[in-house]
Motif scaffolding. Structure first.
Motif, PDB file in Angstrom:
ATOM      1  N   LYS A  44      44.675  38.304  56.347  1.00  0.00           N
ATOM      2  CA  LYS A  44      43.714  39.169  57.045  1.00  0.00           C
ATOM      3  C   LYS A  44      42.949  38.294  58.035  1.00  0.00           C
ATOM      4  CE  LYS A  44      42.301  41.937  53.010  1.00  0.00           C
ATOM      5  NZ  LYS A  44      41.109  42.318  52.228  1.00  0.00           N
ATOM      6  N   VAL A  90      43.444  45.627  49.375  1.00  0.00           N
ATOM      7  CA  VAL A  90      44.757  46.001  48.842  1.00  0.00           C
ATOM      8  C   VAL A  90      44.929  45.519  47.402  1.00  0.00           C
ATOM      9  CG1 VAL A  90      45.907  46.095  51.084  1.00  0.00           C
ATOM     10  CG2 VAL A  90      45.787  43.918  49.863  1.00  0.00           C
ATOM     11  N   MET A 130      48.142  41.482  43.049  1.00  0.00           N
ATOM     12  CA  MET A 130      46.728  41.515  43.460  1.00  0.00           C
ATOM     13  C   MET A 130      45.941  42.580  42.687  1.00  0.00           C
ATOM     14  SD  MET A 130      47.290  40.850  47.481  1.00  0.00           S
ATOM     15  CE  MET A 130      48.726  41.889  47.445  1.00  0.00           C
ATOM     16  N   ASP A 131      44.661  42.268  42.449  1.00  0.00           N
ATOM     17  CA  ASP A 131      43.869  43.100  41.554  1.00  0.00           C
ATOM     18  C   ASP A 131      42.602  43.630  42.188  1.00  0.00           C
ATOM     19  OD1 ASP A 131      42.522  40.511  41.647  1.00  0.00           O
ATOM     20  OD2 ASP A 131      41.303  41.257  39.990  1.00  0.00           O
TER      21      ASP A 131
HETATM   22  P1  IMP Z   1      39.258  33.652  50.554  1.00  0.00           P
HETATM   23  O1  IMP Z   1      40.353  33.475  51.585  1.00  0.00           O
HETATM   24  O2  IMP Z   1      38.686  32.356  50.062  1.00  0.00           O
HETATM   25  O3  IMP Z   1      38.191  34.595  51.037  1.00  0.00           O
HETATM   26  O4  IMP Z   1      39.797  34.326  49.250  1.00  0.00           O
HETATM   27  C1  IMP Z   1      41.049  34.850  49.103  1.00  0.00           C
HETATM   28  C2  IMP Z   1      41.116  35.441  47.722  1.00  0.00           C
HETATM   29  O5  IMP Z   1      40.297  36.622  47.655  1.00  0.00           O
HETATM   30  C3  IMP Z   1      42.522  35.896  47.402  1.00  0.00           C
HETATM   31  O6  IMP Z   1      43.256  34.887  46.780  1.00  0.00           O
HETATM   32  C4  IMP Z   1      42.258  37.083  46.501  1.00  0.00           C
HETATM   33  O7  IMP Z   1      42.094  36.666  45.180  1.00  0.00           O
HETATM   34  C5  IMP Z   1      40.957  37.660  46.986  1.00  0.00           C
HETATM   35  N1  IMP Z   1      41.176  38.807  47.918  1.00  0.00           N
HETATM   36  C6  IMP Z   1      40.865  38.858  49.227  1.00  0.00           C
HETATM   37  N2  IMP Z   1      41.190  40.040  49.773  1.00  0.00           N
HETATM   38  C7  IMP Z   1      41.754  40.759  48.779  1.00  0.00           C
HETATM   39  C8  IMP Z   1      42.312  42.095  48.714  1.00  0.00           C
HETATM   40  O8  IMP Z   1      42.395  42.852  49.697  1.00  0.00           O
HETATM   41  N3  IMP Z   1      42.787  42.473  47.504  1.00  0.00           N
HETATM   42  C9  IMP Z   1      42.742  41.673  46.409  1.00  0.00           C
HETATM   43  N4  IMP Z   1      42.238  40.434  46.417  1.00  0.00           N
HETATM   44  C10 IMP Z   1      41.734  39.979  47.594  1.00  0.00           C
END
Ligand code: IMP
Ligand code: MG
Length: 182
Positions: A133, A155, A160-161
């Protein structure tokens, strides 16, 4: 009937679409690691389904390892500390490391994780993510391989949860807002 499916607004990526793309990326990774034997790291828990499918599509000899991490970002800076809940058991000094992630959002988790693993003197560190994203990025983090770039939507499924639910859905779906806005 099925609670999980009822809470899904729409299917974003079907099991078939995921399978096709995962095989394409696995073939690219085989090329990258030709003649080498990487340590492929599953970031628990969200990556487990992607990881299992990806490595079975790869023909490269490889080693597996697992890590569980979370990132306490400040929301504004890359200074968010990384909490390592489970560390690798493999000594990665001199090794080629492939990090397998489910989704990159702010980028904080992988930014910090990559820094940590690089401090252990590996030969290389690459990242493959199922989803990205890019709109949500807070720190510079460009994965070497991405299966799908998606819009800023929450999502679930395919590992994914939301609150530990939905990981076993075979597809990737957009969660209904009513589920997390109540
Ligand atoms: P970041 O890049 O450090 O913000 O964190 C990424 C983590 O956030 C991922 O490994 C997921 O565990 C969680 N995450 C981010 N977006 C989503 C989503 O849309 N669905 C489920 N988990 C998400
Ligand atoms: Mg995760």
């Amino acid at each position: 009937m099925n609670d999980m499916q009822e809470n899904v607004e729409r299917i974003m990526l079907t099991a078939e679409q995921i399978e096709t793309r995962v095989k394409e990326v696995a073939a690219q990774l085989d090329k990258l690691y030709e003649g080498r034997r990487p340590v492929v790291v599953c970031i628990l828990k969200g990556s487990v389904i992607f990881f299992a499918d990806l490595i079975r599509s790869m023909k490269t000899p490889l080693e597996l390892d697992f890590m569980a991490v979370s990132s306490y970002g400040t929301g504004t800076a890359s200074s968010g500390a990384l909490k390592v809940r489970k560390d690798l058991t493999t000594d990665i000094a001199g090794r080629d490391v492939l990090i397998v992630e489910d989704i990159i959002d702010s980028g904080n988790t992988l930014y910090n994780l990559k820094k940590l693993l690089n401090s252990r003197a590996p030969a290389s560190v690459n990242i493959v993510t199922l989803l990205d994203k890019p709109e949500r990025r807070e720190v510079p983090m460009e994965p070497e391989y991405t299966c799908f770039v998606i819009e800023d939507e929450f999502v679930v499924g395919y590992g994914m949860d939301y609150s530990e639910d939905y990981r076993n859905l075979p597809y990737i779906g957009v969660l209904k807002r009513s589920v997390y806005e109540k």
